[in-house]
Design an enzyme around this catalytic site. Sequence first.
Site, mmCIF file in Angstrom:
data_model
loop_
_atom_site.group_PDB
_atom_site.id
_atom_site.type_symbol
_atom_site.label_atom_id
_atom_site.label_comp_id
_atom_site.label_asym_id
_atom_site.label_seq_id
_atom_site.Cartn_x
_atom_site.Cartn_y
_atom_site.Cartn_z
ATOM 1 N N LYS A 196 -7.154 13.993 -6.104
ATOM 2 C CA LYS A 196 -7.000 16.004 -5.669
ATOM 3 C C LYS A 196 -7.897 16.443 -5.918
ATOM 4 O O LYS A 196 -7.597 17.302 -5.050
ATOM 5 C CB LYS A 196 -5.915 15.384 -7.426
ATOM 6 N N ARG B 162 -4.533 19.876 -14.097
ATOM 7 C CA ARG B 162 -3.815 18.692 -13.407
ATOM 8 C C ARG B 162 -5.096 16.831 -13.401
ATOM 9 O O ARG B 162 -6.500 17.181 -12.810
ATOM 10 C CB ARG B 162 -3.652 19.150 -12.369
ATOM 11 N N GLY C 54 1.144 6.920 -14.853
ATOM 12 C CA GLY C 54 0.591 6.359 -16.246
ATOM 13 C C GLY C 54 -1.000 7.527 -16.366
ATOM 14 O O GLY C 54 -0.755 7.608 -17.683
ATOM 15 N N MET D 278 -2.263 11.647 -17.480
ATOM 16 C CA MET D 278 -1.776 12.878 -17.602
ATOM 17 C C MET D 278 -0.363 13.175 -16.974
ATOM 18 O O MET D 278 -1.002 13.510 -15.709
ATOM 19 C CB MET D 278 -2.739 13.263 -18.942
ATOM 20 N N ARG E 138 -2.631 13.875 -0.144
ATOM 21 C CA ARG E 138 -3.439 12.518 -0.306
ATOM 22 C C ARG E 138 -2.983 12.199 1.378
ATOM 23 O O ARG E 138 -2.034 11.133 1.617
ATOM 24 C CB ARG E 138 -2.942 12.444 -1.548
ATOM 25 N N HIS F 286 10.191 8.708 -9.746
ATOM 26 C CA HIS F 286 8.789 7.604 -9.807
ATOM 27 C C HIS F 286 9.024 6.441 -9.095
ATOM 28 O O HIS F 286 8.440 5.304 -8.852
ATOM 29 C CB HIS F 286 9.288 7.396 -11.140
ATOM 30 N N ARG G 199 1.311 -33.873 8.443
ATOM 31 C CA ARG G 199 1.549 -34.600 7.589
ATOM 32 C C ARG G 199 3.324 -36.245 7.943
ATOM 33 O O ARG G 199 3.917 -35.529 8.365
ATOM 34 C CB ARG G 199 2.649 -34.144 6.339
ATOM 35 N N ARG H 63 -2.516 -36.578 10.370
ATOM 36 C CA ARG H 63 -3.080 -36.705 9.165
ATOM 37 C C ARG H 63 -2.457 -38.503 8.600
ATOM 38 O O ARG H 63 -1.542 -38.738 8.793
ATOM 39 C CB ARG H 63 -2.941 -36.354 7.770
ATOM 40 N N GLU I 112 -12.009 -33.667 1.371
ATOM 41 C CA GLU I 112 -11.173 -33.353 0.161
ATOM 42 C C GLU I 112 -11.614 -34.099 -1.025
ATOM 43 O O GLU I 112 -11.056 -33.538 -2.504
ATOM 44 C CB GLU I 112 -9.538 -33.749 0.034
ATOM 45 N N SER J 25 -11.112 -31.737 8.441
ATOM 46 C CA SER J 25 -10.624 -30.248 7.689
ATOM 47 C C SER J 25 -10.488 -30.440 6.238
ATOM 48 O O SER J 25 -10.468 -31.561 5.428
ATOM 49 C CB SER J 25 -9.244 -30.641 8.335
ATOM 50 N N GLY K 214 -9.326 -30.259 3.118
ATOM 51 C CA GLY K 214 -8.135 -30.692 2.062
ATOM 52 C C GLY K 214 -8.642 -29.772 1.061
ATOM 53 O O GLY K 214 -8.874 -30.118 -0.031
ATOM 54 N N THR K 215 -8.256 -28.194 0.216
ATOM 55 C CA THR K 215 -8.866 -28.012 -0.508
ATOM 56 C C THR K 215 -8.165 -27.791 -1.982
ATOM 57 O O THR K 215 -8.457 -27.477 -2.917
ATOM 58 C CB THR K 215 -9.291 -25.969 -0.292
ATOM 59 N N ASN K 216 -6.376 -28.430 -1.382
ATOM 60 C CA ASN K 216 -5.785 -28.661 -2.777
ATOM 61 C C ASN K 216 -6.394 -30.177 -3.333
ATOM 62 O O ASN K 216 -6.259 -29.627 -4.795
ATOM 63 C CB ASN K 216 -4.292 -29.252 -2.272
ATOM 64 N N ASP K 217 -6.549 -31.393 -2.858
ATOM 65 C CA ASP K 217 -7.302 -32.181 -3.466
ATOM 66 C C ASP K 217 -8.764 -31.567 -3.932
ATOM 67 O O ASP K 217 -8.983 -32.271 -5.155
ATOM 68 C CB ASP K 217 -7.018 -32.947 -2.457
ATOM 69 N N CYS L 51 -6.911 -27.380 5.635
ATOM 70 C CA CYS L 51 -5.722 -27.542 5.668
ATOM 71 C C CYS L 51 -5.072 -26.855 4.571
ATOM 72 O O CYS L 51 -3.360 -27.644 4.422
ATOM 73 C CB CYS L 51 -5.082 -29.181 6.199
ATOM 74 N N TYR M 2 -11.275 -21.657 12.073
ATOM 75 C CA TYR M 2 -10.044 -21.748 12.227
ATOM 76 C C TYR M 2 -9.348 -22.103 10.382
ATOM 77 O O TYR M 2 -10.057 -23.047 9.617
ATOM 78 C CB TYR M 2 -8.949 -22.704 13.086
HETATM 79 P P1 ADP Z 1 0.738 14.805 -10.204
HETATM 80 O O1 ADP Z 1 -0.362 14.475 -9.942
HETATM 81 O O2 ADP Z 1 2.279 14.498 -11.390
HETATM 82 O O3 ADP Z 1 2.178 14.922 -8.506
HETATM 83 P P2 ADP Z 1 0.629 17.339 -9.865
HETATM 84 O O4 ADP Z 1 -0.789 17.987 -10.675
HETATM 85 O O5 ADP Z 1 0.356 17.587 -8.393
HETATM 86 O O6 ADP Z 1 0.949 15.923 -10.164
HETATM 87 O O7 ADP Z 1 1.244 18.197 -10.062
HETATM 88 C C1 ADP Z 1 3.212 18.205 -10.486
HETATM 89 C C2 ADP Z 1 3.674 19.331 -10.286
HETATM 90 O O8 ADP Z 1 2.865 20.445 -10.268
HETATM 91 C C3 ADP Z 1 3.718 18.879 -8.487
HETATM 92 O O9 ADP Z 1 4.787 19.376 -7.691
HETATM 93 C C4 ADP Z 1 2.459 20.245 -7.955
HETATM 94 O O10 ADP Z 1 2.583 20.988 -6.837
HETATM 95 C C5 ADP Z 1 2.650 21.717 -8.915
HETATM 96 N N1 ADP Z 1 1.940 22.084 -9.318
HETATM 97 C C6 ADP Z 1 0.788 22.431 -9.439
HETATM 98 N N2 ADP Z 1 -0.679 22.853 -9.790
HETATM 99 C C7 ADP Z 1 0.281 23.836 -9.554
HETATM 100 C C8 ADP Z 1 -0.098 25.287 -9.302
HETATM 101 N N3 ADP Z 1 -1.204 25.198 -9.846
HETATM 102 N N4 ADP Z 1 0.884 25.888 -8.685
HETATM 103 C C9 ADP Z 1 2.296 25.671 -8.790
HETATM 104 N N5 ADP Z 1 2.485 24.147 -8.870
HETATM 105 C C10 ADP Z 1 1.209 23.491 -8.717
HETATM 106 MG MG MG Z 2 -5.474 -34.755 -0.037
HETATM 107 MG MG MG Z 3 1.230 16.331 -7.133
#
Ligand code: ADP
Ligand code: MG
Ligand code: MG
Length: 927
Positions: free
Chosen positions: A40, A110, A119, A121, A355, A474, A584, A662, A795, A814, A816-819, A881, A901
């Site tokens: 970001k 952010r 996962g 923050m 991104r 999500h 085979r 074979r 093998e 060839s 025979g990597t299983n064996d 193989c 191959y």
């Molecule tokens: P995530 O990694 O979950 O995408 P973000 O940091 O991008 O989290 O932010 C979550 C939401 O908050 C997004 O929709 C983003 O556009 C909005 N947001 C983040 N920072 C700002 C800001 N400075 N002004 C307005 N909206 C913001």
């Molecule tokens: Mg074999």
């Molecule tokens: Mg975002």
Amino acid sequence: MVDTQTTSERPHVAAKRYIYAWGAGTAEGNGNMKDLLGGKGAGLAEMTLAGLPTPPGFTITTVACNDYFANGKQLPEGLWQDVLDAMKQVETRSGKGFGDPKNPLLVSVRSGAKFSMPGMMDTVLNLGLNEETLAGLIALSGSERFGWDAYRRFIGMFGRIVMDVKAERFDEPLEHAKAKHGADAKDTDLDVADLKALVDVFKQVVREDTGRDFPTDVYEQLDLAIKAVFASWFGKRANDYRNSQKIAHDLGTAVNVVTMVFGNMGNDSGTGVAFTRNTFDGTNELYGEYLVNAQGEDVVAGIRTPEPISQLKTEMPASYDEFLKIGRQLEKHYKDVQDLEFTIERGKLYMLQTRIAKRTAEAAVKIAVQMVNEGVITQKEAVERIEPAQVDQLLRPQFERKALAAAKAINTEGLNASPGAAVGKAVFDADLAVEWQAKGEKVVLVRVETSPDDFHGMAIAEGILTARGGATSHAAVVARQIGKPCVAGVSELNVSYATRTASSSKTGMGFKEGDWISVDGNTGRVYAGALPVVDAKFEDQPELQTILGWADEFARMAVWTNADKPEEAAQARAWGAHGIGLCRTEHMFREGDRLAMVRGAILVANVATRAKAKAAAGEALNADETDAVATFDAAMAKLEKLQQGDFEGIFKAMDGLPVVVRLIDPPLHEFLPNLEDQLVKVTRAEEHGGASEEDKILLATIKSMHEQNPMLGLRGCRLGIMIPDFVKIQTRAILNAQIAVRKAGGNPIAKIMIPLVGHVNELKATRTLLAAEADKIVAAAGGVSVDYKFGTMIEIPRGALTADEIATEASFFSFGTNDLTQMTFGYSRDDAEGGFLLKYVEDKILPVNPFQTLDDAVAGLMKIAVDKGRSVRPDLELGICGEHGGDPESIHKCEKVGLDYVSCSPFRVPVARLAAAQAALSTQHDK
Ligand code: ADP
Ligand code: MG
Ligand code: MG
């Protein structure tokens, strides 16, 4: 990287440079600094450098995060002073003051790691609000409602994210307040009085749950938020996610502090998320959604249902055009589809994130081809960009068309969020899904919406169904990423966790937990029951074929296939196989009435073989012996004819391409009934008046063939040495099939492979025997020339270690990597895979299951064999193989070992073609 990139030098006190700022058209970092600034932060810096409108801010580096932990969860020396300085700069650039009641600067805090990570923050918006700055915000915006709405959002977010108050504690009073305005009331229905009351309740909640007052000092807010982002790096969800995605734990996360811009300042404001191309089906058009008069989180959280981005064109044409232009510019700049976040504040557009966009397999392939055609990327880049797993996914099963047309969907509308067909039992929570799946059930996870807490359930489900959330929710994003079919945002579906049922308010149809459902990620429809699924068609995917065509140009290794039947061979050939690496012949002994024939021959095989040796030595045979020879030879002659037919079919299907055949490999007892079954049969019969002579002989034969350790027993070339007729007839059948096909105008190429050779003499004896047999046939055919060679399978470890000796007798190897894996580890695969190997992999005693991904020591043995083999025979042809031949990671190892191959099952051929190309390209890069 860092030192070359910094242009403007901001003085700093910390021992290291922990902060990189951007704004007012300049940036201290740039897009290449993802390691240090996270995705970001690097994106914001890069966009600023490109002259795009970003709100001023700064990034605290991932190094600061790591130092924070190394420092016992204390900000490293001098960092706070640098934060204060950076805030001063943001104040100057934004023209506002942090904590200034007259002209307050608000910021978002952010998280942002190198890899985008659900996962981590969540973002805290509107940081810097308290009773005083709120008054300023209201005065500036001219809207009391806007101010109080921002404030209650801030307390809720900060309380939940930074102070660890449970979300429900804020959601409940919010729902309660909304309910006063009717059942379907939205956030926007809340008036100033409601919001003020909510702020009081929220503060009360914070006090009750944390034992302290909500912080009013804006710098304390900032300090706590920064530390909360750092802490989230080692949160459980983030840890789990990194483990599942094999992301290193020591990368750390960056923290971005960004001037707030407001999409909720009225109807000339808005916020949205869009991809520069359609990431579902690959169409070249802006794809996304937005909300008028809303703050960013509203779109992502799926609280209000957003409008498609195309609507923005009519609603705010100037912003739309500017956004479109920015999107194109960023695409060109990054040479890839971008996933963009933007906010429009009173008509002015701001870019908040860019991104590389996640996409479906279909979109990935189509977009890559488009971009090559547009001259944005090269063919090589296109090939490198597609993941083998995506190719795999494109060849996955779909619902059978007729059944689909006949079925009535439960829902009338739903978002096709991630493609593919999923069939399973509906389960309403992630833990239960995991439980059922562990018991062998197929499950579809059904949720109102998903959150990172559901990841473990999503990962094992066949598919995912949600009632809320759009294309960027999500559920949708994660499902696409992990390649699971997903239907999202079926708002008509009333999902009740209490009664464990779901039903559509439109059709009245529904299901309960445990019912089978079918989820069509291609159309967004959901069906009751288990619909039949069919294979996807390679033939209907021209872009995939284009990419694989390019891949073939870059690959050094060829891709062959393991196919035993003409249909399989033809299939694999259509999918791009350039030969058969393993045909085979066992099934040729098993099918239909052949099995009875083979059993008859096995019963007399030993007697007949000994008798023939006697006869050859000039000794006379007794009547039993003569009989045995006659029975044996008759069966063998019939088998030979049948096998010749089989081989003709294969040679025709692979006309002009090599076919490695074979010779018989499994122990003979595999063609006989199981010892226990036969024993029971004879014993029972004896109790009831006597068993047949045949059954008794069969039992005696089975007993005589019984081995303690069949894996290490009489099989492979050992069998051919003990009972030469088996391999003699096979060789004759191959040669005669070649002659027949050749006479019919074909071009059959045979490579006769002698299995399980550990000592060169085994190969020498077998080869001498079979070469003589082949010579006889060629001589008899008079004038018809056929292309055949003898080689062996490597093998057995001893075979690999003595490959220089073995190569004197073999024109090809060839692996025979299983064996080879079984024997290198000393594991019996059949026993190990269902047993201790599971624990070994779980406890990380082994990094991976070595039967799935080629082990380095096994690859090392291969390397020895390759080097030794080539040292005596430079033109030795080398392939693999074993099942590893279809595994991308193993294919990379084969490239390094220097094979010619890889051979894999037909349906893995397209994946292997891509992996072989990528292996060649990455090996070139290494050099
Ligand atoms: P995530 O990694 O979950 O995408 P973000 O940091 O991008 O989290 O932010 C979550 C939401 O908050 C997004 O929709 C983003 O556009 C909005 N947001 C983040 N920072 C700002 C800001 N400075 N002004 C307005 N909206 C913001
Ligand atoms: Mg074999
Ligand atoms: Mg975002």
